[in-house]
Design a protein around this motif. Structure first.
Motif, PDB file in Angstrom:
ATOM      1  N   LEU A  72     -27.121   0.884   1.416  1.00 29.80           N
ATOM      2  CA  LEU A  72     -27.699   1.439   0.197  1.00 29.80           C
ATOM      3  C   LEU A  72     -27.157   2.838  -0.076  1.00 29.80           C
ATOM      4  O   LEU A  72     -27.550   3.469  -1.062  1.00 29.80           O
ATOM      5  CB  LEU A  72     -29.228   1.480   0.317  1.00 29.80           C
ATOM      6  N   GLU A  73     -26.269   3.333   0.786  1.00 30.35           N
ATOM      7  CA  GLU A  73     -25.699   4.669   0.633  1.00 30.35           C
ATOM      8  C   GLU A  73     -24.208   4.606   0.336  1.00 30.35           C
ATOM      9  O   GLU A  73     -23.456   5.515   0.650  1.00 30.35           O
ATOM     10  CB  GLU A  73     -25.950   5.489   1.900  1.00 30.35           C
ATOM     11  N   GLY A  74     -23.780   3.525  -0.295  1.00 29.12           N
ATOM     12  CA  GLY A  74     -22.368   3.337  -0.583  1.00 29.12           C
ATOM     13  C   GLY A  74     -21.769   4.442  -1.435  1.00 29.12           C
ATOM     14  O   GLY A  74     -20.660   4.906  -1.192  1.00 29.12           O
ATOM     15  N   GLU A  75     -22.520   4.898  -2.445  1.00 27.96           N
ATOM     16  CA  GLU A  75     -22.014   5.942  -3.329  1.00 27.96           C
ATOM     17  C   GLU A  75     -21.845   7.263  -2.584  1.00 27.96           C
ATOM     18  O   GLU A  75     -20.865   7.987  -2.797  1.00 27.96           O
ATOM     19  CB  GLU A  75     -22.961   6.126  -4.514  1.00 27.96           C
ATOM     20  N   LYS A  76     -22.770   7.567  -1.691  1.00 24.79           N
ATOM     21  CA  LYS A  76     -22.665   8.804  -0.910  1.00 24.79           C
ATOM     22  C   LYS A  76     -21.465   8.742   0.033  1.00 24.79           C
ATOM     23  O   LYS A  76     -20.720   9.716   0.187  1.00 24.79           O
ATOM     24  CB  LYS A  76     -23.951   9.039  -0.120  1.00 24.79           C
ATOM     25  N   ILE A  77     -21.255   7.589   0.669  1.00 20.99           N
ATOM     26  CA  ILE A  77     -20.103   7.416   1.547  1.00 20.99           C
ATOM     27  C   ILE A  77     -18.820   7.551   0.738  1.00 20.99           C
ATOM     28  O   ILE A  77     -17.869   8.220   1.156  1.00 20.99           O
ATOM     29  CB  ILE A  77     -20.153   6.047   2.250  1.00 20.99           C
ATOM     30  N   TYR A  78     -18.803   6.923  -0.450  1.00 19.26           N
ATOM     31  CA  TYR A  78     -17.626   7.000  -1.318  1.00 19.26           C
ATOM     32  C   TYR A  78     -17.280   8.453  -1.657  1.00 19.26           C
ATOM     33  O   TYR A  78     -16.124   8.867  -1.588  1.00 19.26           O
ATOM     34  CB  TYR A  78     -17.867   6.206  -2.601  1.00 19.26           C
ATOM     35  N   ARG A  79     -18.300   9.254  -2.024  1.00 13.95           N
ATOM     36  CA  ARG A  79     -18.046  10.649  -2.391  1.00 13.95           C
ATOM     37  C   ARG A  79     -17.477  11.446  -1.219  1.00 13.95           C
ATOM     38  O   ARG A  79     -16.569  12.256  -1.403  1.00 13.95           O
ATOM     39  CB  ARG A  79     -19.336  11.299  -2.904  1.00 13.95           C
TER      40      ARG A  79
ATOM     41  N   LEU B   2     -22.981   2.259  12.918  1.00 13.29           N
ATOM     42  CA  LEU B   2     -23.107   3.587  12.333  1.00 13.29           C
ATOM     43  C   LEU B   2     -21.737   4.017  11.822  1.00 13.29           C
ATOM     44  O   LEU B   2     -20.751   3.992  12.559  1.00 13.29           O
ATOM     45  CB  LEU B   2     -23.623   4.595  13.367  1.00 13.29           C
ATOM     46  N   LEU B   3     -21.665   4.390  10.543  1.00 16.56           N
ATOM     47  CA  LEU B   3     -20.401   4.818   9.938  1.00 16.56           C
ATOM     48  C   LEU B   3     -20.431   6.329   9.735  1.00 16.56           C
ATOM     49  O   LEU B   3     -21.444   6.882   9.286  1.00 16.56           O
ATOM     50  CB  LEU B   3     -20.191   4.100   8.613  1.00 16.56           C
ATOM     51  N   GLN B   4     -19.317   6.980  10.049  1.00 18.28           N
ATOM     52  CA  GLN B   4     -19.220   8.441   9.956  1.00 18.28           C
ATOM     53  C   GLN B   4     -17.930   8.816   9.237  1.00 18.28           C
ATOM     54  O   GLN B   4     -16.867   8.252   9.518  1.00 18.28           O
ATOM     55  CB  GLN B   4     -19.249   9.044  11.366  1.00 18.28           C
ATOM     56  N   VAL B   5     -18.015   9.773   8.325  1.00 19.26           N
ATOM     57  CA  VAL B   5     -16.848  10.255   7.593  1.00 19.26           C
ATOM     58  C   VAL B   5     -16.600  11.708   7.975  1.00 19.26           C
ATOM     59  O   VAL B   5     -17.487  12.559   7.804  1.00 19.26           O
ATOM     60  CB  VAL B   5     -17.050  10.152   6.064  1.00 19.26           C
ATOM     61  N   THR B   6     -15.409  12.009   8.497  1.00 10.90           N
ATOM     62  CA  THR B   6     -15.051  13.386   8.825  1.00 10.90           C
ATOM     63  C   THR B   6     -13.898  13.829   7.927  1.00 10.90           C
ATOM     64  O   THR B   6     -13.521  13.123   6.992  1.00 10.90           O
ATOM     65  CB  THR B   6     -14.645  13.526  10.301  1.00 10.90           C
TER      66      THR B   6
ATOM     67  N   ILE C 179     -19.213  22.315   8.706  1.00 14.18           N
ATOM     68  CA  ILE C 179     -18.368  21.357   9.412  1.00 14.18           C
ATOM     69  C   ILE C 179     -19.160  20.586  10.466  1.00 14.18           C
ATOM     70  O   ILE C 179     -18.973  19.398  10.654  1.00 14.18           O
ATOM     71  CB  ILE C 179     -17.140  22.053  10.039  1.00 14.18           C
ATOM     72  N   GLN C 180     -20.069  21.270  11.193  1.00 14.80           N
ATOM     73  CA  GLN C 180     -20.812  20.584  12.239  1.00 14.80           C
ATOM     74  C   GLN C 180     -21.733  19.508  11.657  1.00 14.80           C
ATOM     75  O   GLN C 180     -21.821  18.406  12.197  1.00 14.80           O
ATOM     76  CB  GLN C 180     -21.607  21.599  13.058  1.00 14.80           C
ATOM     77  N   LYS C 181     -22.397  19.832  10.545  1.00 13.78           N
ATOM     78  CA  LYS C 181     -23.240  18.832   9.898  1.00 13.78           C
ATOM     79  C   LYS C 181     -22.403  17.674   9.392  1.00 13.78           C
ATOM     80  O   LYS C 181     -22.774  16.500   9.498  1.00 13.78           O
ATOM     81  CB  LYS C 181     -24.012  19.471   8.747  1.00 13.78           C
ATOM     82  N   GLU C 182     -21.225  17.988   8.837  1.00 12.43           N
ATOM     83  CA  GLU C 182     -20.332  16.961   8.309  1.00 12.43           C
ATOM     84  C   GLU C 182     -19.896  16.002   9.406  1.00 12.43           C
ATOM     85  O   GLU C 182     -19.855  14.783   9.220  1.00 12.43           O
ATOM     86  CB  GLU C 182     -19.099  17.629   7.686  1.00 12.43           C
ATOM     87  N   LEU C 183     -19.574  16.540  10.579  1.00  9.60           N
ATOM     88  CA  LEU C 183     -19.073  15.712  11.661  1.00  9.60           C
ATOM     89  C   LEU C 183     -20.178  14.880  12.305  1.00  9.60           C
ATOM     90  O   LEU C 183     -19.900  13.881  12.950  1.00  9.60           O
ATOM     91  CB  LEU C 183     -18.398  16.589  12.723  1.00  9.60           C
ATOM     92  N   GLN C 184     -21.420  15.292  12.144  1.00 14.89           N
ATOM     93  CA  GLN C 184     -22.521  14.610  12.822  1.00 14.89           C
ATOM     94  C   GLN C 184     -23.224  13.574  11.950  1.00 14.89           C
ATOM     95  O   GLN C 184     -23.887  12.683  12.473  1.00 14.89           O
ATOM     96  CB  GLN C 184     -23.546  15.650  13.294  1.00 14.89           C
ATOM     97  N   GLU C 185     -23.076  13.666  10.630  1.00 23.56           N
ATOM     98  CA  GLU C 185     -23.798  12.756   9.742  1.00 23.56           C
ATOM     99  C   GLU C 185     -23.283  11.331   9.879  1.00 23.56           C
ATOM    100  O   GLU C 185     -22.087  11.078   9.833  1.00 23.56           O
ATOM    101  CB  GLU C 185     -23.656  13.206   8.287  1.00 23.56           C
ATOM    102  N   GLN C 186     -24.211  10.392  10.080  1.00 27.63           N
ATOM    103  CA  GLN C 186     -23.863   8.989  10.239  1.00 27.63           C
ATOM    104  C   GLN C 186     -24.699   8.134   9.297  1.00 27.63           C
ATOM    105  O   GLN C 186     -25.832   8.478   8.978  1.00 27.63           O
ATOM    106  CB  GLN C 186     -24.072   8.546  11.693  1.00 27.63           C
ATOM    107  N   PHE C 187     -24.123   7.015   8.858  1.00 26.56           N
ATOM    108  CA  PHE C 187     -24.784   6.123   7.922  1.00 26.56           C
ATOM    109  C   PHE C 187     -24.997   4.755   8.573  1.00 26.56           C
ATOM    110  O   PHE C 187     -24.083   4.221   9.197  1.00 26.56           O
ATOM    111  CB  PHE C 187     -23.944   5.951   6.646  1.00 26.56           C
ATOM    112  N   HIS C 188     -26.188   4.206   8.382  1.00 28.98           N
ATOM    113  CA  HIS C 188     -26.460   2.850   8.856  1.00 28.98           C
ATOM    114  C   HIS C 188     -25.812   1.857   7.895  1.00 28.98           C
ATOM    115  O   HIS C 188     -26.079   1.874   6.694  1.00 28.98           O
ATOM    116  CB  HIS C 188     -27.969   2.601   8.930  1.00 28.98           C
ATOM    117  N   VAL C 189     -24.947   0.995   8.421  1.00 40.62           N
ATOM    118  CA  VAL C 189     -24.241   0.012   7.602  1.00 40.62           C
ATOM    119  C   VAL C 189     -24.252  -1.337   8.322  1.00 40.62           C
ATOM    120  O   VAL C 189     -24.530  -1.420   9.522  1.00 40.62           O
ATOM    121  CB  VAL C 189     -22.773   0.435   7.338  1.00 40.62           C
TER     122      VAL C 189
END
Length: 262
Positions: free
Chosen positions: A213-220, A155-159, A130-140
């Motif tokens: 370039l990480e659209g698919e990862k964000i989508y998942r 920076l976009l973040q998915v929790t 959960i901590q890694k999930e809450l901290q991961e951010q994507f440059h968009v």
């Protein structure tokens, strides 16, 4: 000073029954989700202007709710009640069946169907990953839109319950949050991630396009979190008889087409 709108799920005029004299008063009601500012709650203002300026209001904490149900028309048309475990009862009336059903559905989702911890604003930080999930951010790169004053690099973040947008130069400065339960659809391709926000989002309705370039990862991540919410809702055994909650399979079918959204 204006109040924060990022935690608003629904707001609008309803009539609130006075318990002492059994009179219905027109008031501006705001349903807020659990956040760092407090647990899930209903704020009652005198009118819309008071809500926008942060005026005097009364707050009903919804952490002790036992049931939320529609009332018979013999009581009052388009009415619903919020029953608390201490036997306290609050009654509200709307202008239509649709409006009353929407208040009931959204209130049930926030108060009675969320997994333990979310209703109090305290996610289970001990859950593996959960901590890694809450901290991961994507440059968009957010394309300009009339719904937001900001655009460009972010920076976009998915929790487990929101999509967050953070300032690129200050990763602790939150720009906006979109509840996953209020998204209408989403999709990705090799160069971007896109979603359509519903009217219950703080930005209101609209399409938001992020070049990445990480659209698919964000989508998942968005898709997995959305299905997890549906799974948690579906597993609840004590659902009010008038609550309608999609199963994970229904959610999967409804969202499958969104991969080709962009």
């Amino acid at each position: 000073m204006a109040t924060d709108v990022n935690d608003i799920i629904k707001q609008g005029y309803t009539r609130v029954r006075s318990k002492s004299i059994n009179v219905w008063h027109k008031r501006w009601l705001v349903l807020r989700r659990a956040s760092s500012k407090g647990p899930v709650r209903l704020d009652k203002y005198f009118d819309e202007k008071s809500a926008r300026t942060g005026g005097h209001h009364k707050t009903y904490l919804l952490t002790n709710v036992s049931s939320i149900t529609r009332l018979a028309n013999t009581c009052r048309k388009y009415a619903f009640s919020v029953q608390f475990h201490d036997q306290n009862l609050k009654c509200f009336a709307c202008d239509s069946d649709l409006e009353a059903d929407t208040w009931v559905k959204l209130s049930i989702q926030e108060c009675l169907l969320l997994p333990p911890g979310l209703a109090t604003g305290e996610p289970d930080v001990l859950r593996p990953g959960i901590q890694k999930e809450l901290q991961e951010q994507f440059h968009v790169y957010l394309m300009p839109t009339s719904k937001l004053d900001v655009f460009g690099e972010c920076l976009l973040q998915v929790t487990h319950e929101n999509i967050y947008l953070w300032d690129i130069s200050n990763s602790k400065l939150k720009l906006v949050a979109w509840p996953l339960t209020a998204l209408r659809r989403y999709g990705s391709d090799l160069t971007k991630f896109t979603f359509e926000a519903g009217r219950h989002c703080p930005t209101g309705e609209g399409m938001f396009v992020f070049h990445t370039l990480e659209g698919e990862k964000i989508y998942r991540k968005v898709h997995q979190a959305t299905l997890a919410i549906a799974e948690a809702h579906h597993k609840m055994k004590k659902l009010p008889t008038n609550a309608s909650v999609d199963s994970p399979q229904t959610i999967e079918t409804r969202l499958r087409f969104t991969a080709n959204l962009v």
